[in-house]
Design a protein around this motif. Structure first.
Motif, PDB file in Angstrom:
ATOM      1  N   MET A   1       0.848  -1.194   0.000  1.00  0.00           N
ATOM      2  CA  MET A   1       0.000   0.000   0.000  1.00  0.00           C
ATOM      3  C   MET A   1       0.886   1.246   0.000  1.00  0.00           C
ATOM      4  O   MET A   1       1.779   1.373   0.832  1.00  0.00           O
ATOM      5  CB  MET A   1      -0.895   0.004   1.257  1.00  0.00           C
ATOM      6  N   ASP A   2       0.617   2.200  -0.939  1.00  0.00           N
ATOM      7  CA  ASP A   2       1.440   3.399  -0.950  1.00  0.00           C
ATOM      8  C   ASP A   2       0.956   4.378   0.132  1.00  0.00           C
ATOM      9  O   ASP A   2      -0.110   4.212   0.725  1.00  0.00           O
ATOM     10  CB  ASP A   2       1.439   4.058  -2.338  1.00  0.00           C
ATOM     11  N   GLU A   3       1.765   5.421   0.364  1.00  0.00           N
ATOM     12  CA  GLU A   3       1.488   6.334   1.471  1.00  0.00           C
ATOM     13  C   GLU A   3       0.188   7.095   1.272  1.00  0.00           C
ATOM     14  O   GLU A   3      -0.570   7.318   2.227  1.00  0.00           O
ATOM     15  CB  GLU A   3       2.651   7.315   1.623  1.00  0.00           C
ATOM     16  N   LEU A   4      -0.102   7.478   0.031  1.00  0.00           N
ATOM     17  CA  LEU A   4      -1.316   8.244  -0.242  1.00  0.00           C
ATOM     18  C   LEU A   4      -2.561   7.431   0.079  1.00  0.00           C
ATOM     19  O   LEU A   4      -3.487   7.923   0.729  1.00  0.00           O
ATOM     20  CB  LEU A   4      -1.335   8.680  -1.711  1.00  0.00           C
ATOM     21  N   GLU A   5      -2.590   6.167  -0.347  1.00  0.00           N
ATOM     22  CA  GLU A   5      -3.729   5.302  -0.072  1.00  0.00           C
ATOM     23  C   GLU A   5      -3.861   5.055   1.431  1.00  0.00           C
ATOM     24  O   GLU A   5      -4.966   5.027   1.984  1.00  0.00           O
ATOM     25  CB  GLU A   5      -3.562   3.975  -0.813  1.00  0.00           C
ATOM     26  N   SER A  12     -10.457   8.372   6.422  1.00  0.00           N
ATOM     27  CA  SER A  12     -11.859   7.991   6.268  1.00  0.00           C
ATOM     28  C   SER A  12     -12.330   7.099   7.408  1.00  0.00           C
ATOM     29  O   SER A  12     -13.508   7.091   7.756  1.00  0.00           O
ATOM     30  CB  SER A  12     -12.070   7.280   4.925  1.00  0.00           C
ATOM     31  N   ASP A  13     -11.405   6.328   8.010  1.00  0.00           N
ATOM     32  CA  ASP A  13     -11.758   5.454   9.135  1.00  0.00           C
ATOM     33  C   ASP A  13     -10.574   5.383  10.101  1.00  0.00           C
ATOM     34  O   ASP A  13      -9.734   4.485  10.006  1.00  0.00           O
ATOM     35  CB  ASP A  13     -12.125   4.050   8.628  1.00  0.00           C
ATOM     36  N   PRO A  14     -10.484   6.335  11.050  1.00  0.00           N
ATOM     37  CA  PRO A  14      -9.320   6.403  11.949  1.00  0.00           C
ATOM     38  C   PRO A  14      -9.087   5.139  12.764  1.00  0.00           C
ATOM     39  O   PRO A  14      -7.965   4.878  13.190  1.00  0.00           O
ATOM     40  CB  PRO A  14      -9.651   7.591  12.852  1.00  0.00           C
ATOM     41  N   ILE A  38      -4.395  10.946  13.935  1.00  0.00           N
ATOM     42  CA  ILE A  38      -5.761  11.009  13.414  1.00  0.00           C
ATOM     43  C   ILE A  38      -6.731  10.342  14.379  1.00  0.00           C
ATOM     44  O   ILE A  38      -7.845  10.826  14.598  1.00  0.00           O
ATOM     45  CB  ILE A  38      -5.838  10.334  12.024  1.00  0.00           C
ATOM     46  N   LEU A  39      -6.307   9.230  14.999  1.00  0.00           N
ATOM     47  CA  LEU A  39      -7.160   8.556  15.981  1.00  0.00           C
ATOM     48  C   LEU A  39      -7.421   9.460  17.181  1.00  0.00           C
ATOM     49  O   LEU A  39      -8.545   9.522  17.704  1.00  0.00           O
ATOM     50  CB  LEU A  39      -6.498   7.250  16.426  1.00  0.00           C
ATOM     51  N   GLU A  40      -6.386  10.172  17.629  1.00  0.00           N
ATOM     52  CA  GLU A  40      -6.539  11.093  18.755  1.00  0.00           C
ATOM     53  C   GLU A  40      -7.468  12.248  18.395  1.00  0.00           C
ATOM     54  O   GLU A  40      -8.322  12.653  19.193  1.00  0.00           O
ATOM     55  CB  GLU A  40      -5.174  11.643  19.175  1.00  0.00           C
ATOM     56  N   ASN A 162      -2.220   6.961 -10.125  1.00  0.00           N
ATOM     57  CA  ASN A 162      -2.859   6.030  -9.191  1.00  0.00           C
ATOM     58  C   ASN A 162      -4.359   6.065  -9.419  1.00  0.00           C
ATOM     59  O   ASN A 162      -4.859   6.844 -10.238  1.00  0.00           O
ATOM     60  CB  ASN A 162      -2.535   6.397  -7.745  1.00  0.00           C
ATOM     61  N   HIS A 163      -5.084   5.208  -8.696  1.00  0.00           N
ATOM     62  CA  HIS A 163      -6.534   5.290  -8.630  1.00  0.00           C
ATOM     63  C   HIS A 163      -6.903   6.041  -7.357  1.00  0.00           C
ATOM     64  O   HIS A 163      -6.151   6.048  -6.387  1.00  0.00           O
ATOM     65  CB  HIS A 163      -7.163   3.896  -8.605  1.00  0.00           C
ATOM     66  N   CYS A 164      -8.090   6.665  -7.359  1.00  0.00           N
ATOM     67  CA  CYS A 164      -8.520   7.396  -6.176  1.00  0.00           C
ATOM     68  C   CYS A 164     -10.037   7.384  -6.098  1.00  0.00           C
ATOM     69  O   CYS A 164     -10.724   7.124  -7.080  1.00  0.00           O
ATOM     70  CB  CYS A 164      -8.010   8.845  -6.211  1.00  0.00           C
ATOM     71  N   GLY A 165     -10.552   7.677  -4.906  1.00  0.00           N
ATOM     72  CA  GLY A 165     -11.979   7.894  -4.760  1.00  0.00           C
ATOM     73  C   GLY A 165     -12.324   9.265  -5.323  1.00  0.00           C
ATOM     74  O   GLY A 165     -11.591  10.239  -5.125  1.00  0.00           O
TER      75      GLY A 165
END
Length: 239
Positions: A1-5, A12-14, A38-40, A162-165
């Protein structure tokens, strides 16, 4: 998995900690710190949204309102007033923390333009220093899900692919060299009805219909995005 993904999935889901996410966190300390931050932040937002409304708040509001209006005043329901205040606070907090990239606007064409411009700004910090020197073969591989291929070599130096949403769909996301800086291309499965140009926040762009797909080119002001789009459309072949 690359850093951007990785960053996109964490934002989107911490709380997501599937095997791909965990492996990426273990492989890079910066990624691990980003996930924890991000979770914090997510926990702080949840805590801030849990607002305790003072018991005398309704009385204070009604007193202030009645002091300004001498005529008959319809007293609001306390529950509705409390919920409105809490919702207003939560909405203000969320707007300050979250970058809303997929805002729905009335026109489908305008929505494509808005999503494209926001996407460029959102991902610029992550890809600005990348140069993957992307080949024609790599481009055609990524284009396969969008039913198009290059008929000849891509005429611009490609930094990123890359692909993206993209809103409610997905897109091919490409960044390449233009005359006035970097240019971003999106090829998405959202259909458009006609060619349309747009300008927003120092960027200009064009939307080109491609059968059931849309080609979107976004560049800096002064970039001839219409000519770039024509050049690319001329070398794209449906599969």
């Amino acid at each position: 998995m690359d850093e951007l993904e990785f960053r996109r999935r964490i934002m989107s889901d911490p709380k997501c900690r599937d095997s791909d996410i965990v492996d990426t966190m273990r492989a890079n300390e910066n990624n691990n710190k980003f996930a924890e931050d991000i979770l914090e932040l997510d926990a702080q937002i949840a805590k801030a949204m849990n607002v305790d409304v003072p018991e005398d708040l309704a009385d204070k509001i009604l007193f202030n309102q009645s002091s300004r209006q001498q005529n008959n005043v319809v007293k609001p329901n306390f529950f509705k007033r409390s919920m409105a205040l809490a919702a207003s606070f939560a909405a203000g907090l969320m707007v300050s923390q979250v970058n809303w990239g997929n805002i729905v606007v009335p026109s489908a064409q305008a929505s494509l333009a808005t999503t494209a411009v926001q996407h460029v700004f959102d991902e610029q910090p992550f890809i600005n220093n990348l140069d993957e020197e992307v080949s024609k073969l790599q481009i055609n591989t990524k284009m396969a899900p969008f039913a198009h291929q290059l008929g000849q070599n891509f005429p611009y130096h490609v930094y990123y692919l890359n692909h993206c949403g993209f809103g409610e769909s997905n897109a091919l996301h490409m960044v390449f060299k233009g005359q006035h800086g970097k240019v971003t291309l999106f090829l998405t499965g959202i259909a458009s009805s006609k060619v349309e140009t747009f300008a927003d926040q120092g960027l200009s762009g064009v939307i080109e219909p491609l059968d059931d797909f849309s080609l979107i080119i976004v560049g800096n002001d002064g970039e001839d995005v219409t000519n770039i789009a024509k050049n690319i459309v001329n070398i794209l072949k449906p599969m």
